[in-house]
Enzyme design. Structure first.
Site, PDB file in Angstrom:
ATOM      1  N   LYS A  87     -27.000 -33.211  -6.295  1.00 40.39           N
ATOM      2  CA  LYS A  87     -27.498 -31.959  -5.579  1.00 40.39           C
ATOM      3  C   LYS A  87     -26.729 -31.073  -5.756  1.00 40.39           C
ATOM      4  CE  LYS A  87     -30.386 -34.817  -4.128  1.00 40.39           C
ATOM      5  NZ  LYS A  87     -30.786 -35.511  -5.142  1.00 40.39           N
ATOM      6  N   ASP A  88     -27.106 -29.467  -5.388  1.00 41.57           N
ATOM      7  CA  ASP A  88     -26.343 -28.508  -5.162  1.00 41.57           C
ATOM      8  C   ASP A  88     -25.041 -28.285  -4.516  1.00 41.57           C
ATOM      9  OD1 ASP A  88     -26.148 -25.155  -5.688  1.00 41.57           O
ATOM     10  OD2 ASP A  88     -28.375 -24.801  -5.064  1.00 41.57           O
TER      11      ASP A  88
END
Length: 360
Positions: A87-88
């Site tokens: 995830k970013d």
């Protein structure tokens, strides 16, 4: 003749869009909470077993950074930690992480700014990469006043026809240059030794060719049509079949029942044949590549389009908020690019949705 592509860097302007509606433009990620991602598990947790699942919310950290801290603070070996996706950093994201249950008593000591443990549960197996159904995105687009109606029109088209399943810029690294080093790895010219880094870099080359193949289909009005030699996939069952009569099968594609797939080249993914094979070879040749250069990779097939679930759009004072669910391995940037018609996250270099090993 199509002009030869000389650059291996990611470039949105080189990839055809599906919609011809006006772009809203605007600004993304002005604040971390403007970009929210919720990981959707692939299966329910049993409540018992030798693995402890942690439901984490994080802001301002990559998944890899959180895992490193988790290992350091709990004393867990990196190989014993399981994640379903990456995830970013520039977002508020939730995801599951698994650790051996024997470390549960140490969990209260874990602390990291910007990270919260929302809940825990036991399960029988370690969480594996790709063990997610998809991701729910809620994205605020700022500095686009009065653009909500235009965005709603585009979103309706995407819901009806599907979204081009491009690999987003996150797959290609900072400035989109991962594929350049990845090609050196494939040709035996790279000095990099870390096997995980080498695998990730070579996926960028696979992804680059896939994106060009998909763009050619869009340019030639083949997005929701089939060619002889296509390997099409059924959206309801996941079954894959060879298209021998495109005239008989294309109506199913137009109804959204099936879609073409593209090849992520490798030893277990056979190249397409007939008309579809010609298109695929054209995409390869534009980069001076052949299937044989990918002999060290496993290979896979990837859908050329995906369909949105639960799409919603709300107007705001200075823009709009859009929400939608995508299946695993698909990039929200492909949706946002159609809405905004800008180089969405083109300068990014971090994973957004976490199917980094697809096509290995």
């Amino acid at each position: 003749m199509v002009a030869t592509i000389v650059s291996l860097a990611f470039d949105w302007s080189a990839l055809a869009a599906l919609t011809d509606t006006p772009g809203t433009r605007g600004r993304l990620r002005a604040r971390p909470e403007d970009f929210r991602v919720e990981e959707l598990p692939a299966y329910p947790l049993s409540g018992e077993g030798e693995h402890l699942y942690l439901h984490l919310e994080k802001t301002g950290h990559t998944t890899a950074h959180v895992v490193r801290e988790l290992c350091a603070q709990l004393g867990v070996r990196d190989r014993d930690v399981g994640v379903a996706g990456l995830k970013d950093r520039h977002a508020v994201t939730t995801q599951w992480v698994s650790v051996p249950a024997k470390y549960e008593e140490r969990l209260p000591a874990f602390g990291m700014e910007g990270v919260r443990v929302l809940e825990t549960a036991r399960h029988t197996n370690k969480l594996g990469l790709g063990h997610l159904r998809g991701n729910r995105f809620v994205v605020r687009v700022r500095e686009a006043p009065g653009a909500a109606d235009t965005a709603a029109d585009t979103l309706a088209l995407l819901v009806a026809r599907g979204v081009p399943n491009y690999f987003g810029p996150q797959r290609f690294g900072l400035r989109g240059l991962n594929a350049e080093e990845g090609l050196r790895v494939l040709r035996g010219e790279s000095r990099l030794r870390d096997p995980r880094v080498r695998r990730f870099l070579t996926t960028s080359v696979q992804s680059l060719v896939f994106n060009r193949f998909l763009s050619l289909r869009l340019e030639r009005d083949l997005f929701d049509r089939l060619l002889a030699g296509d390997m099409a996939k059924k959206h309801d069952t996941g079954g894959v079949f060879l298209v021998e009569d495109p005239h008989a099968e294309s109506p199913r594609a137009e109804r959204g029942e099936v879609s073409a797939t593209g090849t992520l080249f490798g030893k277990k993914a056979r190249p397409l044949t007939l008309d579809a094979g010609e298109l695929e070879r054209e995409a390869l040749s534009e980069f001076g590549l052949t299937p044989e250069v990918f002999a060290s990779r496993r290979g896979d097939r990837r859908l050329t389009r995906v369909f949105l679930e639960g799409a919603e759009l709300r107007p705001g004072e200075d823009g709009y908020t859009v929400a939608f669910t995508l299946p695993r391995g698909s990039f929200a940037t492909s949706v946002l690019r159609e809405l905004m018609k800008t180089d969405v996250d083109a300068a990014a270099g971090e994973p957004e949705d976490g199917d980094a090993e697809e096509g290995e």
